[in-house]
Motif scaffolding. Structure first.
Motif, PDB file in Angstrom:
ATOM      1  N   SER A  12       0.829  -1.211   0.000  1.00  0.00           N
ATOM      2  CA  SER A  12       0.000   0.000   0.000  1.00  0.00           C
ATOM      3  C   SER A  12       0.858   1.253   0.000  1.00  0.00           C
ATOM      4  CB  SER A  12      -0.921  -0.026   1.217  1.00  0.00           C
ATOM      5  OG  SER A  12      -1.699   1.154   1.277  1.00  0.00           O
ATOM      6  N   LYS A  43       2.406   1.731  -3.450  1.00  0.00           N
ATOM      7  CA  LYS A  43       1.390   2.232  -4.384  1.00  0.00           C
ATOM      8  C   LYS A  43       1.182   3.730  -4.199  1.00  0.00           C
ATOM      9  CE  LYS A  43      -1.494  -1.879  -5.131  1.00  0.00           C
ATOM     10  NZ  LYS A  43      -2.850  -2.476  -4.859  1.00  0.00           N
ATOM     11  N   HIS A  44       1.158   4.156  -2.938  1.00  0.00           N
ATOM     12  CA  HIS A  44       0.950   5.583  -2.639  1.00  0.00           C
ATOM     13  C   HIS A  44       2.098   6.427  -3.203  1.00  0.00           C
ATOM     14  CE1 HIS A  44      -0.640   8.982  -0.286  1.00  0.00           C
ATOM     15  NE2 HIS A  44       0.639   9.293  -0.084  1.00  0.00           N
ATOM     16  N   CYS A  45       3.312   5.967  -2.985  1.00  0.00           N
ATOM     17  CA  CYS A  45       4.485   6.698  -3.505  1.00  0.00           C
ATOM     18  C   CYS A  45       4.458   6.762  -5.026  1.00  0.00           C
ATOM     19  CB  CYS A  45       5.767   6.028  -3.034  1.00  0.00           C
ATOM     20  SG  CYS A  45       6.041   6.153  -1.252  1.00  0.00           S
ATOM     21  N   SER A  46       4.078   5.628  -5.635  1.00  0.00           N
ATOM     22  CA  SER A  46       4.033   5.564  -7.095  1.00  0.00           C
ATOM     23  C   SER A  46       2.970   6.517  -7.648  1.00  0.00           C
ATOM     24  CB  SER A  46       3.745   4.132  -7.528  1.00  0.00           C
ATOM     25  OG  SER A  46       3.727   4.021  -8.930  1.00  0.00           O
ATOM     26  N   LYS A  47       1.791   6.521  -7.016  1.00  0.00           N
ATOM     27  CA  LYS A  47       0.680   7.341  -7.484  1.00  0.00           C
ATOM     28  C   LYS A  47       0.990   8.824  -7.389  1.00  0.00           C
ATOM     29  CE  LYS A  47      -4.222   8.275  -6.614  1.00  0.00           C
ATOM     30  NZ  LYS A  47      -5.407   7.939  -5.768  1.00  0.00           N
ATOM     31  N   HIS A  48       1.628   9.229  -6.280  1.00  0.00           N
ATOM     32  CA  HIS A  48       1.877  10.654  -6.031  1.00  0.00           C
ATOM     33  C   HIS A  48       3.297  11.083  -6.373  1.00  0.00           C
ATOM     34  CE1 HIS A  48      -2.025  11.222  -4.069  1.00  0.00           C
ATOM     35  NE2 HIS A  48      -1.835  10.061  -3.470  1.00  0.00           N
ATOM     36  N   ARG A  49       4.015  10.233  -7.053  1.00  0.00           N
ATOM     37  CA  ARG A  49       5.377  10.535  -7.509  1.00  0.00           C
ATOM     38  C   ARG A  49       6.293  10.970  -6.343  1.00  0.00           C
ATOM     39  NH1 ARG A  49       3.375   8.358 -11.250  1.00  0.00           N
ATOM     40  NH2 ARG A  49       3.462   8.911 -13.456  1.00  0.00           N
ATOM     41  N   LYS A  68       6.073  -4.492  -6.780  1.00  0.00           N
ATOM     42  CA  LYS A  68       5.630  -3.113  -6.538  1.00  0.00           C
ATOM     43  C   LYS A  68       6.815  -2.132  -6.573  1.00  0.00           C
ATOM     44  CE  LYS A  68       1.354  -3.992  -6.306  1.00  0.00           C
ATOM     45  NZ  LYS A  68       0.478  -3.547  -7.434  1.00  0.00           N
ATOM     46  N   MET A  98       7.032   0.928  -9.135  1.00  0.00           N
ATOM     47  CA  MET A  98       7.291   2.273  -8.632  1.00  0.00           C
ATOM     48  C   MET A  98       8.449   2.928  -9.400  1.00  0.00           C
ATOM     49  SD  MET A  98       8.361   3.478  -4.788  1.00  0.00           S
ATOM     50  CE  MET A  98      10.062   2.893  -4.960  1.00  0.00           C
ATOM     51  N   ASP A 135       7.414   3.830 -12.860  1.00  0.00           N
ATOM     52  CA  ASP A 135       6.632   5.072 -12.859  1.00  0.00           C
ATOM     53  C   ASP A 135       7.533   6.293 -12.689  1.00  0.00           C
ATOM     54  OD1 ASP A 135       4.239   3.781 -13.240  1.00  0.00           O
ATOM     55  OD2 ASP A 135       3.748   3.672 -11.105  1.00  0.00           O
TER      56      ASP A 135
END
Length: 733
Positions: A27, A30-36, A62, A66, A69
């Motif tokens: 989780s 995913k958060h780091c990846s989503k918000h760069r 993951k 990341m 991304d």
């Protein structure tokens, strides 16, 4: 940010459940990846490596996603070294990442090297080719895809629609049905969108029937697409019915139906929907605020904008532009500066639409220099930005600055030319209007309705009948002769040029007439001495149309009554203004009635009316009263009026001019000189008189005490000859 590190601190504690630890780790990644969040992601990676769990499959995948991304190629290559054997998930991630980066050839290379592939592999590459317009390669892969399920079919159909290949997408949809593949909600959303873009109502209704048959008529996303389809094709009632029967609605549903009422102009119903919405997004707020601004309800737009900020919604650039435009309409400079500060804070200074609105705000509030500061900070200026700055200069009378900026525009749009034309028109530089218009034609730019209307207005103000007729001819060539605005401008031009027959001819041929058209014709008849005909036309308008009399029409009626001696009828209409027409008379209406009474000898009534006025009388009202006194020998009232004019002269230059004219009409020339001297000593100025004449299609203007004309010496030479001839004639008579 605090919540992320809080989660990290939890992970550092003794882990009771390894599964929950893995889930928390995944989780976080995913958060780091989503918000760069690059730095935080690297910190977590180091922690997982130290904890010995970075090689766990879920975490390793993951981490790879990341870094893909983040486009960190070195970290990606290091992670790939840990995969000695083929891993389909990893290869699918590499395909998707390369597609997102636009590296289709590299994505295809990874795809070809895979010893086996699943539906994700095929769909990712097929969608990628469609995304970048490589349709043939995509379809080649699609027909060889061994996993042709609903996901791959839908991806292909949606991709073809994105490439504007509507018919091909529908062929594929029909082929999908023939292959007994059941569409899902995403398929139907895509197909309905295609029907909207094609304008295919019957096709859309067929799809609607299939949606009901398959059982997706209650799905929120499908219903939303059907509402949008209905609105785009103008089937508003159908869209409303779909919305009303929906058991579940989301913010998109509400925004769609709100947009429907906004589109048809029913702001009252739109506001009801808006107030009922259980949830609003920035699109909902922006739709209401922008339409309020466009319809002239600027105060409502600002109130709604404030509520939006209080509700914690961050406005997008479109919403900010609308709010700033509303402030420009209300000339609220200080509040505009507050929003400007917000724009600076959120970093939207380079948004050309927001910047153009700010330039317009400063121009409307009389601060074009602040607008120029905004203009200079915009890096990528578009033509709208340039045009807005030109208009800001023009609206503040800075025509030279406007012209300099206009000359710097590399690719001038019709808006660029119209900004200069309307600027010269507003500043009464009518000769420049024609100059810009001629240059526009020479440049190859085709005029629009706004251009033609402005040039006709210049013709009307100069009473340049020949130029007006020339423009009239151009309206036929351009196909504008049926336009209501052009027709109204022609009626006004012919009337002001004294050609009332052509004015009536144009008016009678107009297929559509608005209140301005009727005003122009009624006023034109009145000012050209056709007072009774003007009154008849007014009565015809009341009987045959739904147009309600406005301030200008009633002023024209009062003028007509004044100039044909219909005093009682004029007073009748004047008394009806508030009681029947719900229009409060202004200074000009009162001046017209004073003139009407004074002309007919009812001077004492005129004086009483001036004294009872709820507003300050115009200088022209006193002039009309004084003229009546002189005509009918009312010396006592004349003395009081002259004394009042003397008092006015202390306040306004208009009073001095009027006083000077009174003395001149009485032959008291020493008093005229004295009055002019007083004006000069007190720094009062009167705009210089101007005369003009058109010779061989060229306009010649002459201002008072102006020696700038290129043929000045020749003109004065002719005047001297005429003077000599007159003196000789005088001696013989």
């Amino acid at each position: 940010m605090g919540s992320i590190f809080k989660s990290l601190s939890v992970i550092k504690k003794p882990v009771k459940s390894f599964i929950s630890f893995i889930e928390s780790s995944v989780s976080l990644l995913k958060h780091c990846s989503k918000h760069r969040l690059t730095t935080q992601g690297q910190v977590f990676h180091a922690h997982f490596y130290k904890s010995g769990v970075s090689s766990h499959r879920y975490i390793a995948v993951k981490l790879l996603i990341m870094y893909l991304d983040f486009q960190k190629s070195s970290e990606v290559n290091e992670l790939l070294k840990d995969y000695d054997e083929f891993d389909m998930v990893v290869h699918n991630c590499l395909i998707s990442a390369n597609v997102n980066w636009g590296n289709l050839d590299e994505a295809r290379k990874v795809f070809d090297q895979m010893p086996e592939r699943n539906e994700v592999s095929w769909t990712a590459l097929i969608s990628g080719y469609l995304k970048y317009g490589r349709v043939d390669e995509s379809l080649w892969l699609f027909y060889r895809n061994p996993f042709q399920n609903v996901i791959s079919w839908t991806a292909a159909i949606s991709g073809l629609l994105s490439n504007q290949m509507h018919f091909k997408s529908f062929e594929l949809f029909l082929e999908m049905l023939r292959c007994d593949v059941r569409p899902n909600k995403v398929t139907f959303v895509s197909v309905v969108r295609g029907c909207s873009e094609m304008g295919g109502f019957e096709l859309g209704m067929s799809v609607f029937g299939l949606i009901v048959k398959v059982g997706f008529e209650d799905d929120v996303s499908v219903c939303n697409s059907l509402i949008t389809f209905s609105l785009r094709l103008g089937e508003f009632e159908m869209g409303r019915r779909i919305f009303e029967r929906m058991g579940n609605r989301d913010v998109i549903s509400w925004t769609a139906i709100l947009d429907m009422y906004v589109e048809i102009g029913d702001l009252e119903e739109a506001r009801k929907v808006f107030d009922e919405m259980p949830e609003r997004n920035e699109v909902s707020w922006s739709a209401m605020i922008s339409r309020y601004t466009q319809r002239g309800y600027s105060e409502d737009a600002i109130k709604l904008f404030r509520l939006m900020i209080e509700d914690g919604i961050s406005p997008n650039s479109s919403c900010l532009s609308s709010a700033i435009n509303a402030l420009a309409n209300l000339t609220l400079l200080q509040l505009g500066k507050t929003i400007h500060a917000r724009v600076l804070k959120i970093g939207l200074t380079n948004d050309v639409f927001v910047s153009s609105s700010l330039i317009d705000l400063y121009g409307s509030c009389g601060s074009p220099e602040d607008g120029r500061l905004v203009f200079d900070t915009v890096q990528n200026k578009n033509v709208v930005c340039w045009n807005t700055m030109v208009s800001a200069y023009c609206s503040n009378g800075l025509q030279e600055e406007a012209k300099k900026l206009f000359d710097q525009i590399h690719v001038k749009s019709i808006g660029s030319w119209n900004s200069m034309v309307s600027g010269y028109l507003e500043n009464e530089q009518y000769d420049k209007v024609f100059e810009v218009f001629n240059n526009m034609l020479l440049s190859g730019q085709t005029p629009d309705i706004s251009t033609v209307s402005s040039v006709l207005c210049a013709c009307a103000n100069l009473t340049s009948l020949e130029k007006g007729k020339d423009i009239h001819g151009k309206t036929f060539k351009l196909g504008f002769h049926h336009d209501v605005f052009v027709g109204t401008s022609l009626v006004d031009m012919y009337a002001k040029s004294g050609d009332i027959e052509n004015s009536k001819r144009v008016f009678n041929k107009m297929a559509e007439k608005n209140d301005v058209s009727w005003t122009a014709m009624i006023q034109g008849l009145a000012e050209n001495g056709y007072a009774e005909e003007s009154l008849e036309l007014f009565q015809e308008m009341e009987k045959t149309t739904r147009i309600k009399p406005n301030e200008l029409i009633l002023l024209a009626i009062l003028f007509a009554c004044s100039h044909c001696g219909l005093v009682d009828k004029g007073l009748h209409y004047f008394n009806l203004m508030e009681t029947v027409y719900k229009i409060k008379p202004n200074e000009r209406h009162y001046t017209c009635v004073v003139d009407m009474l004074s002309r007919s000898g009812r001077v004492s009534e005129a004086e009483d009316l001036i004294k009872s006025m709820p507003c300050e009388p115009e200088v022209n009202a006193w002039a009309a009263l004084l003229s009546g006194c002189k005509t009918y020998g009312e010396d006592e009232i004349a003395e009081r009026t002259a004394a009042t004019i003397q008092e006015l002269a202390e306040k306004k230059s208009g009073g001095y001019v009027l006083l000077s004219n009174v003395y001149a009409s009485a032959g008291k020339w020493p008093e005229v000189v004295k009055t002019r001297k007083l004006m000069k000593e007190r720094g009062l100025k009167k705009s210089g008189g101007c005369s003009w004449i058109e010779v061989r299609n060229e306009l010649h203007l002459f201002y008072s005490q102006d020696g700038s004309h290129h043929d000045l010496n020749a003109i004065y030479g002719v005047l001297e000859q005429l003077k000599c001839h007159m003196l000789v004639l005088f001696e013989y008579t």
